[in-house]
Write a protein that holds these residues in place. Sequence first.
Motif, short mmCIF file in Angstrom:
data_model
loop_
_atom_site.label_atom_id
_atom_site.label_comp_id
_atom_site.label_asym_id
_atom_site.label_seq_id
_atom_site.Cartn_x
_atom_site.Cartn_y
_atom_site.Cartn_z
N LEU B 15 0.88 -1.17 0.00
CA LEU B 15 0.00 0.00 0.00
C LEU B 15 0.92 1.21 0.00
CD1 LEU B 15 -2.99 0.61 0.20
CD2 LEU B 15 -2.78 0.59 2.67
N THR B 16 0.75 2.09 -1.00
CA THR B 16 1.72 3.16 -1.20
C THR B 16 1.04 4.52 -1.15
OG1 THR B 16 3.07 1.71 -2.55
CG2 THR B 16 3.44 4.06 -2.82
N ILE B 17 1.60 5.42 -0.37
CA ILE B 17 1.07 6.79 -0.26
C ILE B 17 2.21 7.76 -0.52
CG2 ILE B 17 -0.01 8.49 1.29
CD1 ILE B 17 -1.89 6.25 1.00
N GLU B 18 1.99 8.70 -1.43
CA GLU B 18 2.99 9.75 -1.70
C GLU B 18 2.78 10.91 -0.75
OE1 GLU B 18 5.25 9.46 -4.12
OE2 GLU B 18 4.45 7.59 -4.97
N LEU B 19 3.85 11.39 -0.14
CA LEU B 19 3.74 12.54 0.77
C LEU B 19 4.89 13.51 0.50
CD1 LEU B 19 2.87 11.59 4.47
CD2 LEU B 19 1.58 13.03 2.92
N GLU B 20 4.64 14.48 -0.32
CA GLU B 20 5.62 15.55 -0.60
C GLU B 20 7.03 15.02 -0.83
OE1 GLU B 20 5.51 18.89 2.00
OE2 GLU B 20 3.36 19.18 1.72
N GLY B 21 7.19 14.23 -1.87
CA GLY B 21 8.53 13.80 -2.27
C GLY B 21 8.99 12.51 -1.63
N LEU B 22 8.31 12.06 -0.60
CA LEU B 22 8.65 10.78 0.01
C LEU B 22 7.48 9.82 -0.19
CD1 LEU B 22 10.40 11.99 3.26
CD2 LEU B 22 11.48 10.85 1.33
N THR B 23 7.78 8.55 -0.12
CA THR B 23 6.76 7.53 -0.35
C THR B 23 6.64 6.66 0.89
OG1 THR B 23 7.37 7.53 -2.69
CG2 THR B 23 6.08 5.66 -1.91
N LEU B 24 5.44 6.58 1.41
CA LEU B 24 5.18 5.69 2.55
C LEU B 24 4.63 4.38 2.00
CD1 LEU B 24 3.41 8.23 4.94
CD2 LEU B 24 5.84 7.74 4.70
N VAL B 25 5.23 3.29 2.44
CA VAL B 25 4.83 1.97 1.94
C VAL B 25 4.44 1.07 3.10
CG1 VAL B 25 5.62 -0.11 0.74
CG2 VAL B 25 6.34 2.14 -0.07
N TYR B 26 3.25 0.51 3.02
CA TYR B 26 2.86 -0.55 3.97
C TYR B 26 3.00 -1.88 3.24
CZ TYR B 26 0.28 -3.38 7.27
OH TYR B 26 -0.08 -4.34 8.18
N HIS B 27 3.91 -2.73 3.74
CA HIS B 27 4.21 -4.02 3.10
C HIS B 27 3.33 -5.08 3.75
CE1 HIS B 27 7.12 -7.54 2.36
NE2 HIS B 27 6.63 -7.21 1.20
N ARG B 28 2.30 -5.52 3.00
CA ARG B 28 1.29 -6.40 3.61
C ARG B 28 1.86 -7.72 4.12
NH1 ARG B 28 -2.71 -4.16 -0.79
NH2 ARG B 28 -4.13 -2.99 0.54
N PRO B 29 2.76 -8.40 3.38
CA PRO B 29 3.23 -9.70 3.89
C PRO B 29 3.93 -9.61 5.24
CG PRO B 29 3.77 -9.47 1.57
CD PRO B 29 3.27 -8.12 2.03
N SER B 30 4.66 -8.52 5.50
CA SER B 30 5.40 -8.41 6.76
C SER B 30 4.71 -7.51 7.77
CB SER B 30 6.81 -7.86 6.48
OG SER B 30 6.72 -6.55 5.96
N GLY B 31 3.74 -6.69 7.32
CA GLY B 31 3.09 -5.75 8.22
C GLY B 31 3.98 -4.60 8.62
N THR B 32 5.06 -4.39 7.87
CA THR B 32 5.98 -3.30 8.23
C THR B 32 5.71 -2.06 7.36
OG1 THR B 32 7.61 -4.22 6.73
CG2 THR B 32 7.85 -4.74 9.06
N THR B 33 6.06 -0.90 7.92
CA THR B 33 5.90 0.38 7.24
C THR B 33 7.28 0.91 6.86
OG1 THR B 33 3.95 0.86 8.57
CG2 THR B 33 4.99 2.72 7.46
N HIS B 34 7.41 1.42 5.66
CA HIS B 34 8.69 1.97 5.19
C HIS B 34 8.48 3.39 4.68
CE1 HIS B 34 10.36 -2.17 5.15
NE2 HIS B 34 9.13 -2.48 4.81
N VAL B 35 9.48 4.24 4.93
CA VAL B 35 9.49 5.58 4.34
C VAL B 35 10.60 5.57 3.29
CG1 VAL B 35 9.74 8.04 4.77
CG2 VAL B 35 8.75 6.58 6.54
N LEU B 36 10.22 5.72 2.03
CA LEU B 36 11.19 5.60 0.94
C LEU B 36 11.40 6.93 0.24
CD1 LEU B 36 9.98 2.29 -0.79
CD2 LEU B 36 11.65 2.56 1.07
N GLY B 37 12.66 7.21 -0.09
CA GLY B 37 12.98 8.36 -0.93
C GLY B 37 13.44 7.86 -2.28
N PRO B 38 13.52 8.75 -3.29
CA PRO B 38 14.01 8.34 -4.60
C PRO B 38 15.43 7.79 -4.47
CG PRO B 38 13.24 10.63 -4.58
CD PRO B 38 13.24 10.16 -3.18
N PRO B 39 15.83 6.77 -5.22
CA PRO B 39 15.07 6.15 -6.31
C PRO B 39 14.35 4.87 -5.89
CG PRO B 39 17.33 5.40 -6.43
CD PRO B 39 17.21 6.24 -5.17
N ALA B 40 14.15 4.66 -4.57
CA ALA B 40 13.61 3.37 -4.15
C ALA B 40 12.23 3.06 -4.78
CB ALA B 40 13.53 3.31 -2.62
N PRO B 41 11.28 4.02 -4.78
CA PRO B 41 9.98 3.70 -5.39
C PRO B 41 10.11 3.38 -6.88
CG PRO B 41 9.82 5.68 -4.03
CD PRO B 41 11.28 5.35 -4.17
#
Lengths: 288, 93
Positions: B15-41
Amino acid sequence: MRYRLSLKVGPIGFRIGSAWPGPIAALRGLYAGYPGPDDGIADFTVRLEPERPWRRWLRPSVAIHGDHMLPDAAPLALAHGLLAAEMGMNLQMALGLRRYLLLHASAVERDGRALVMTGESGAGKSTLAALLGERGWRLMGDEFALLDPASGALHPFPRAVSLKNSAIALMAADVPEDRFGPVLEDTPKGRIRHLRPRADAIARMADPATPALILFPRYGHARAIRPIGPAEVFVRLTQASTNYVSLGEAGFRALTGLVAATPACAIDYPDTEAAVSLVETLWANLDS
Amino acid sequence: MTGPVYRADSPALRLTIELEGLTLVYHRPSGTTHVLGPPAPELLAALAEGPADIAEMVRRLQRLHDLDGGGGIEPVIAARLEELEAAGLVHRG
């Protein structure tokens, strides 16, 4: 349990039992006017019991038990039974709540919109919310704000405000004596005195509000307003939530929704009056 | 293909949400949340087409993002993929 009290704080019902009459009598006084749980059924149970059977009489110390337990919660002196009840209620909320995303934050409301304040312990969020609650805002809670994952609304948790040390005298200037609990000296957090919120905050404890502004207050610094990026707000709020991880995807959706829709900034302030003025300025500028 | 082959879970599992240049990702299989910056997304998006080695990743990124094809880009992409692997969002093999 021999002595019992049931009460409702916001949407959460508690049943508190005690082996001694003192803590329950103190709670009854402090929580005068609070309703009981819906249909008499409590969400959480808190038990204040002697650490060992004989300790009920001899140098009595209160162990906090309940539906959800921390194995290393230290017992408190019986004189601090009110604090034990408060800690027990907090513990049940922090460990057991599933219906709402629990934010370790204070909140006040005006015109159906909520101001949420979160930060480290000692940042002043509790005192600031209590003071705003006496200055034209509705106090929603000094410790927890409950975010409804389905609606995005913020639900109140207007428990008795836990005032510490210098905040006690500060609030005594604004609040009549009959809304204060007993002074608890030499607790693990110093001197503590509880304050019952105003009657309107209790009467409207079932009324949610729409989050409108998130502040990260910091006490003891020169007056300043500092921007915080939304990703940092999100990360800080995950850290301020005790059940973010256990709510899984619902928690992620609720928190990202809150952060995307709600402006946020950090405020530094030298004293509480400066903080009140900063809050009023920021609030007035929200729509401009 | 040569070298390690990288793959990622299906985008439907994130589940991916863009927030002003950063990307918040909820990874369903692990239940973990990640904050990603370019170029990860962008790397995850490129891997959505299927497993790829570094050379294939460079080709996909050039096509998807008009990436400058100058030399020296492969080690950078390999390092970022290793970070995503450590985070549990990318797997090898």
